[in-house]
Design a protein around this motif. Sequence first.
Motif, PDB file in Angstrom:
ATOM      1  N   ALA A 410     -67.548  50.808  13.643  1.00  0.00           N
ATOM      2  CA  ALA A 410     -68.279  49.376  11.700  1.00  0.00           C
ATOM      3  C   ALA A 410     -67.145  50.364  11.239  1.00  0.00           C
ATOM      4  O   ALA A 410     -66.248  48.928  10.369  1.00  0.00           O
ATOM      5  CB  ALA A 410     -69.111  49.739  11.254  1.00  0.00           C
ATOM      6  N   TYR A 411     -66.515  51.024  10.793  1.00  0.00           N
ATOM      7  CA  TYR A 411     -65.401  51.982  10.003  1.00  0.00           C
ATOM      8  C   TYR A 411     -64.535  51.660  10.457  1.00  0.00           C
ATOM      9  O   TYR A 411     -63.304  50.717  10.073  1.00  0.00           O
ATOM     10  CB  TYR A 411     -65.602  53.175   9.641  1.00  0.00           C
ATOM     11  N   ALA A 412     -63.575  51.567  11.792  1.00  0.00           N
ATOM     12  CA  ALA A 412     -63.001  51.275  12.440  1.00  0.00           C
ATOM     13  C   ALA A 412     -62.635  49.685  12.493  1.00  0.00           C
ATOM     14  O   ALA A 412     -61.338  49.242  12.068  1.00  0.00           O
ATOM     15  CB  ALA A 412     -62.997  51.162  14.005  1.00  0.00           C
ATOM     16  N   LEU A 413     -63.425  48.775  12.007  1.00  0.00           N
ATOM     17  CA  LEU A 413     -63.664  47.606  11.952  1.00  0.00           C
ATOM     18  C   LEU A 413     -62.800  46.541  10.612  1.00  0.00           C
ATOM     19  O   LEU A 413     -62.167  45.819  11.180  1.00  0.00           O
ATOM     20  CB  LEU A 413     -64.785  46.757  12.311  1.00  0.00           C
ATOM     21  N   PHE A 414     -63.785  47.305  10.098  1.00  0.00           N
ATOM     22  CA  PHE A 414     -63.675  47.269   8.316  1.00  0.00           C
ATOM     23  C   PHE A 414     -61.568  47.582   8.207  1.00  0.00           C
ATOM     24  O   PHE A 414     -60.915  46.871   7.672  1.00  0.00           O
ATOM     25  CB  PHE A 414     -64.529  47.864   7.500  1.00  0.00           C
ATOM     26  N   ARG A 415     -61.860  48.396   8.664  1.00  0.00           N
ATOM     27  CA  ARG A 415     -60.559  49.278   7.950  1.00  0.00           C
ATOM     28  C   ARG A 415     -59.580  47.679   8.853  1.00  0.00           C
ATOM     29  O   ARG A 415     -58.272  47.761   8.131  1.00  0.00           O
ATOM     30  CB  ARG A 415     -59.843  50.359   9.191  1.00  0.00           C
ATOM     31  N   HIS A 416     -59.195  47.705  10.495  1.00  0.00           N
ATOM     32  CA  HIS A 416     -58.523  46.521  11.015  1.00  0.00           C
ATOM     33  C   HIS A 416     -59.122  45.618   9.973  1.00  0.00           C
ATOM     34  O   HIS A 416     -57.741  44.445   9.930  1.00  0.00           O
ATOM     35  CB  HIS A 416     -59.210  46.825  11.742  1.00  0.00           C
TER      36      HIS A 416
END
Length: 429
Positions: A410-416
Amino acid sequence: MAVGVLSLLGFQLVDSAFIARLGTAPLAAQSFTFPLSFLIIGVQVGIGIAIAALISRALGAGETARARRLGALVLLGGSALIACLVVGLHVAQTPLFRQIGARPALLPLIRDYWAPQLLAAWLGAVLYFGYSLFRAHGDTRLPGKLMVLTSLLNLLLDPLLIFGVGPWAGLGLPGAAWATSLAFGSGLAIVGWRLGRSDWLTASGLVAEARRSTRPFLGIAMPAMVSQLMPPLAAMLATAVVATLGDERVAAWGLASRLETVSLMVVLALTMSLPPWLGRCYGAGHWQEIRRLMALAFRVVVVWQLALGVVMALLAPWLAAVLSGNPEVRDGLEALIRALLPSYALLGVCMVVVSAANALGWPLRAMLMSAARLFVCYLPCLWLGTQWGGDIVGTAWGAALGNLLAGALAYALFRHSLGDRGKLVESTA
């Protein structure tokens, strides 16, 4: 909001602690109702997310009259929708509970508890819609105070209605549901009185507003509901997996579920209080403030949940002994606390991301994040842990691994997603 969430979820844990004193069978019966109760909560939270997003955006854009119309529409429509869902769950209860894995011997206990619990669920949903209106208008104090008040009322009523007083023997398991109904009903009366004194609602122009706002409302509410309905579905599947280990393990799993929500009080408070703030920033185009808010939220979640998880893991034997007197239930709960509580640091990150995505105009991404958390990370790891471990210990560590993977994803997707938005803003400028 954190104080309010703690008190609200704390009384649910108190319910389970009182019911545990009735025996393993009543506790297991209550645990089987959790997934379907979460189904109702999922629908109400999806509607609440749409309320907070649309009204806060309207207020951020200076459309006060529209915010009043939206508030009235959602209160009426949301209450009717939850009522239809409650009736459907009452009619279909026997096949649903059998599908989850409830033994025939538990069905009479579940049936006696389920009707008053559904009434409590409807009252709680309408009360939650009222809370959402207050939060959208920037008032988190009244919802927090009322959560504390309803929790105290439930705490006082639980022993009286479950065990009785004097010559009155009490209602047993259904008494917990009736206590919750009375507590929520009292809170709803106060919310109705306060809304009647405010200027946040109007009865004029509702038909025209419904035509204008139905599509954007559904554009937020439907993906949000799907996102919120996936956890109950996952909970049903997880309960079915745990049910293969026996009623004692189901009872331990139910207590751990209650403890989970209490331990996530700060995360849940953030998921309630952040969206209106983010919605106003979104309406005003303040993306740098959004970045700062989310960075702070991530730090708070990780530090708080990790510290709390470690402390509770160390206190696991004592907590398990307080919540249950059955040795098998106590051992299973101890294993669940040790494995799961520290993993909520990254589970909390995932929950904040999903909540923020809805407020920032990414409802489909929020839905995909929820789906990935549950059906790509959590359930497969839980099932594999159960298969390899052969007992609740394997289930616990499998579920913990799923939480860690979900938070990282989730953190990776939000950063993207935030990076894409930043590029779009720069190109527009």
